[in-house]
Scaffold this active site. Structure first.
Site, PDB file in Angstrom:
ATOM      1  N   ALA A  72      -8.855   9.469   9.010  1.00  0.00           N
ATOM      2  CA  ALA A  72      -8.455  10.789   8.528  1.00  0.00           C
ATOM      3  C   ALA A  72      -7.523  10.656   7.324  1.00  0.00           C
ATOM      4  O   ALA A  72      -7.509  11.517   6.440  1.00  0.00           O
ATOM      5  CB  ALA A  72      -7.769  11.557   9.652  1.00  0.00           C
ATOM      6  N   SER A 130       0.792  -1.224   0.000  1.00  0.00           N
ATOM      7  CA  SER A 130       0.000   0.000   0.000  1.00  0.00           C
ATOM      8  C   SER A 130       0.832   1.286   0.000  1.00  0.00           C
ATOM      9  O   SER A 130       1.525   1.575  -0.965  1.00  0.00           O
ATOM     10  CB  SER A 130      -0.941  -0.050   1.196  1.00  0.00           C
ATOM     11  OG  SER A 130      -1.883   0.965   1.109  1.00  0.00           O
ATOM     12  N   SER A 150       2.916   2.126  15.058  1.00  0.00           N
ATOM     13  CA  SER A 150       2.310   1.826  13.751  1.00  0.00           C
ATOM     14  C   SER A 150       2.200   0.317  13.591  1.00  0.00           C
ATOM     15  O   SER A 150       3.024  -0.439  14.103  1.00  0.00           O
ATOM     16  CB  SER A 150       3.195   2.397  12.643  1.00  0.00           C
ATOM     17  OG  SER A 150       2.863   1.794  11.408  1.00  0.00           O
ATOM     18  N   ASP A 173      -3.434   6.326  -2.773  1.00  0.00           N
ATOM     19  CA  ASP A 173      -2.204   5.732  -2.247  1.00  0.00           C
ATOM     20  C   ASP A 173      -1.765   4.603  -3.194  1.00  0.00           C
ATOM     21  O   ASP A 173      -2.380   4.386  -4.245  1.00  0.00           O
ATOM     22  CB  ASP A 173      -2.378   5.240  -0.798  1.00  0.00           C
ATOM     23  CG  ASP A 173      -3.302   4.044  -0.707  1.00  0.00           C
ATOM     24  OD1 ASP A 173      -4.039   3.780  -1.664  1.00  0.00           O
ATOM     25  OD2 ASP A 173      -3.283   3.353   0.330  1.00  0.00           O
ATOM     26  N   ARG A 217       3.912   6.489  16.018  1.00  0.00           N
ATOM     27  CA  ARG A 217       3.302   7.704  15.478  1.00  0.00           C
ATOM     28  C   ARG A 217       2.866   8.626  16.620  1.00  0.00           C
ATOM     29  O   ARG A 217       2.311   8.166  17.624  1.00  0.00           O
ATOM     30  CB  ARG A 217       2.065   7.368  14.641  1.00  0.00           C
ATOM     31  CG  ARG A 217       2.353   6.504  13.439  1.00  0.00           C
ATOM     32  CD  ARG A 217       1.173   6.537  12.459  1.00  0.00           C
ATOM     33  NE  ARG A 217       1.232   5.422  11.521  1.00  0.00           N
ATOM     34  CZ  ARG A 217       2.010   5.382  10.439  1.00  0.00           C
ATOM     35  NH1 ARG A 217       2.831   6.387  10.176  1.00  0.00           N
ATOM     36  NH2 ARG A 217       1.993   4.330   9.637  1.00  0.00           N
TER      37      ARG A 217
HETATM   38  C1  G16 Z   1      -3.305   0.539   6.492  1.00  0.00           C
HETATM   39  C2  G16 Z   1      -4.636   0.252   7.131  1.00  0.00           C
HETATM   40  C3  G16 Z   1      -5.273   1.555   7.567  1.00  0.00           C
HETATM   41  C4  G16 Z   1      -4.323   2.296   8.502  1.00  0.00           C
HETATM   42  C5  G16 Z   1      -2.949   2.462   7.857  1.00  0.00           C
HETATM   43  C6  G16 Z   1      -1.906   3.014   8.817  1.00  0.00           C
HETATM   44  O1  G16 Z   1      -3.490   1.348   5.367  1.00  0.00           O
HETATM   45  O2  G16 Z   1      -5.449  -0.410   6.187  1.00  0.00           O
HETATM   46  O3  G16 Z   1      -6.482   1.250   8.192  1.00  0.00           O
HETATM   47  O4  G16 Z   1      -4.828   3.546   8.810  1.00  0.00           O
HETATM   48  O5  G16 Z   1      -2.473   1.200   7.417  1.00  0.00           O
HETATM   49  O6  G16 Z   1      -1.797   2.143   9.908  1.00  0.00           O
HETATM   50  P1  G16 Z   1      -0.673   2.286  11.010  1.00  0.00           P
HETATM   51  O7  G16 Z   1      -0.836   3.651  11.587  1.00  0.00           O
HETATM   52  O8  G16 Z   1      -0.933   1.183  11.990  1.00  0.00           O
HETATM   53  O9  G16 Z   1       0.658   2.160  10.311  1.00  0.00           O
HETATM   54  P2  G16 Z   1      -2.766   1.044   3.992  1.00  0.00           P
HETATM   55  O10 G16 Z   1      -3.401   2.009   3.042  1.00  0.00           O
HETATM   56  O11 G16 Z   1      -1.312   1.284   4.206  1.00  0.00           O
HETATM   57  O12 G16 Z   1      -3.103  -0.389   3.720  1.00  0.00           O
END
Ligand code: G16
Length: 549
Positions: A378, A68, A504, A282, A511
């Site tokens: 957000a 992602s 994270s 993203d 974070r």
């Molecule tokens: C993933 C999750 C999201 C989360 C993000 C950041 O997004 O699907 O729900 O908000 O990671 O998570 P963290 O703060 O735990 O790193 P993505 O778009 O990277 O798959």
């Protein structure tokens, strides 16, 4: 009851040895780390996917290979349950245990213990589908996944390069085909047709907006949106930028939703024109943020909170106009939601708002408690869920006036344009464009719903992020002992101050989020807390970042 063919497992597992001294965890969105460490994990995730399908009587399980928003050198893997939702929480522990088995014997033991404790009938069929984003490491990891599926003779289809939400959509379509809940044709083409058809109904007869400029983070969203454009015809104009998927190092680099949200600035290569609309996906197109430049050249972000507010406002109005206001609307957020957005939802729109831990899996679950559950992080990750009973009401309503009939038709199309399985940047883009088109709103008018409190996100690299433990939807730390008290003491000194700290689940960082009355106060608060976190866990090594106060 059949048993596992140990010889076959040993041979296949031998091709995918576990790296030593690495501990794997199924985090916020599956396993995610440097791609070179993932081969054994993805192989074992294949075994788990086959077990899950057998447990669910041959229902199709999905798997997406993506990291992602992470940089190009990372990759990841996450599993999708039959209705297109994230893997059931209790199975995360099983896949984590499988991924950490040190020997083939341990691997076999864990499989046997799952088969017995979860009563999995190995004679049942297993069906698993998978896809991947544009990362160069994806192809080899997909091959490792297929080897995992071979351990239990799972039937499989490789959907190749797709966006994450497309894979979720396909999984649901396959499992609902031929039932009253049939979700659509299980292909990228079926997905494009469904979304484009609903969008065209919603904007039919309305004056088309000026073109939208779309930053695709040099990820899979770029070729896939290009594929989508012919289905949309002339219902919308989109100028695609940051679409270089040939040069892998550019993926998410100074571009994309995460970059724009975290830095509150335009992506690389974009020269903004005041009052025009811009959006960023993203790297796997499951998040979107909008933005524009004000006449005084200020950068204005329209993030997931603003999208949630817009969606909730529109649906509430539509439900009223349709004469079916028995349907209740609720919104789900995380601790990262701007305080001003929560106030707007509660006090202006009068909707209930719940706060849950980060990760769409948590938001999605909570949103199912409402007739219409709007959920957004957000960072731009979210969607709107319509409960089966709300859908029934919407589909059986006839309306007693032409205006009510139009509102009902719009509600039906709205529920089709919105991906019901997971946050989806394509689908979110279309529903935002629908609302702006129906209202003939500029981004500035949308932005006027409320004014964000200044906020700041900081990443802190620490020795061991696992020592940071949170409670209360991640708003309070319980470990390390004493750190929360120290945070609270600092926050108290700032007007409208709010700050929290959490590890994270997708990157090797902690974070820090901060909000306060003004921009300078917010920055000072964020960096004071970041400095505090760094001091608690830097072990005296590394340079204390200069900007930390
Ligand atoms: C993933 C999750 C999201 C989360 C993000 C950041 O997004 O699907 O729900 O908000 O990671 O998570 P963290 O703060 O735990 O790193 P993505 O778009 O990277 O798959």
């Amino acid at each position: 009851m059949a048993s596992v063919n140990i010889e076959n497992l040993n041979t296949l597992s031998g091709l995918h040895p576990k790296p030593e001294n690495v501990k794997f965890t199924y985090g916020t969105a599956g396993f995610r780390m440097k791609a070179e460490l993932l081969d054994s994990v993805v192989f074992r995730t294949g075994i788990l996917a086959a077990l899950r399908s057998k447990k669910l009587d041959g229902k199709v399980i999905g798997c997406m290979i993506t990291a992602s928003h992470n940089p190009a050198q990372d990759n990841g893997v996450k599993l999708v349950d039959p209705m297109g939702e994230m893997l059931e929480g209790s199975w995360e522990a099983h896949v984590t245990a499988l991924s950490n088995a040190e020997t083939n014997e341990q691997l076999v033991d864990i499989i046997h213990s799952m088969v017995s404790s979860l009563k999995i009938d190995l004679t049942k069929p297993a069906k698993v589908v998978f896809g991947r984003d544009t990362r160069p490491s994806g192809e080899a990891l997909a091959a490792a996944f297929v080897d995992g599926l071979k351990v239990l003779d799972a039937e499989t289809t490789d959907y190749g390069i797709v966006t994450t939400p497309q894979l979720h959509y396909i999984t649901r379509c396959l499992n609902t085909a031929g039932t009253p809940e049939a979700y659509g044709e299980p292909s990228a083409e079926g997905y494009y047709k469904k979304l484009a058809g609903a969008f065209k109904t919603l904007v039919d007869g309305k004056t088309k907006l000026s073109p939208l400029t779309l930053d695709c983070a040099n990820g899979v969203g770029a070729p896939k949106f290009q594929e989508f454009v012919p289905f949309l015809g002339d219902s919308i104009s989109v100028n695609i930028m940051n679409d270089d998927v040939e040069n892998a190092s550019k993926l998410n680099l100074n571009s994309g939703a995460d970059y724009v949200k975290s830095n509150q600035r335009a992506p690389v290569g974009l020269k903004m024109v005041p009052q025009q609309r811009y959006a960023s996906f993203d790297g796997d197109a499951d998040r979107i943020v909008y933005y524009y430049q004000d006449d005084d050249s200020t950068f204005k972000l329209l993030d997931g909170d603003k999208i949630a507010g817009l969606a909730a406002m529109f649906i509430i109005d539509l439900v009223k106009a349709a004469g079916i206001d028995s349907i209740s609307v609720g919104v789900v957020q995380t601790a990262y939601a701007n305080g001003a957005s929560t106030q707007y939802l509660r006090n202006t729109l009068n909707v209930p708002v719940s706060c849950v831990p980060t990760g769409v899996k948590h938001l999605h679950h909570e949103a199912t408690k409402y007739d219409v559950g709007v959920y957004f992080e957000a960072n731009g990750h979210g969607t709107v869920l319509f409960s089966p009973s709300a859908l029934k009401t919407i589909h059986s309503a006839e309306g007693s006036s032409p205006a009510q009939a139009v509102a009902i038709r719009n509600l039906r199309a709205f529920s089709d344009v919105i991906n019901q399985t997971v946050g989806d940047a394509f689908s979110d883009l279309l529903f935002v464009e629908t609302i702006l088109t129906q209202r003939q709103w500029t981004p500035k008018i949308w932005d006027q719903a409320y004014t964000d409190l200044p906020n700041r996100l900081v990443k802190v690299v620490v020795q061991d992020r696992s020592i940071f433990k949170t409670v209360d939807a991640e708003r309070k730390l319980v470990e390390p002992a004493g750190l929360q008290d120290a945070i609270d003491a600092i926050v108290l000194k700032f007007r409208d101050g709010r700050s929290f700290v959490r590890p994270s689940g997708t990157e090797d960082v902690v974070r820090v989020y901060a909000e306060a009355a003004t921009r300078p106060e917010t920055d000072e608060l964020a960096f004071r807390i970041a400095g505090l976190v760094f001091d608690y866990n830097s072990n005296g090594s590394g340079l204390r970042p200069r900007e930390f106060i």
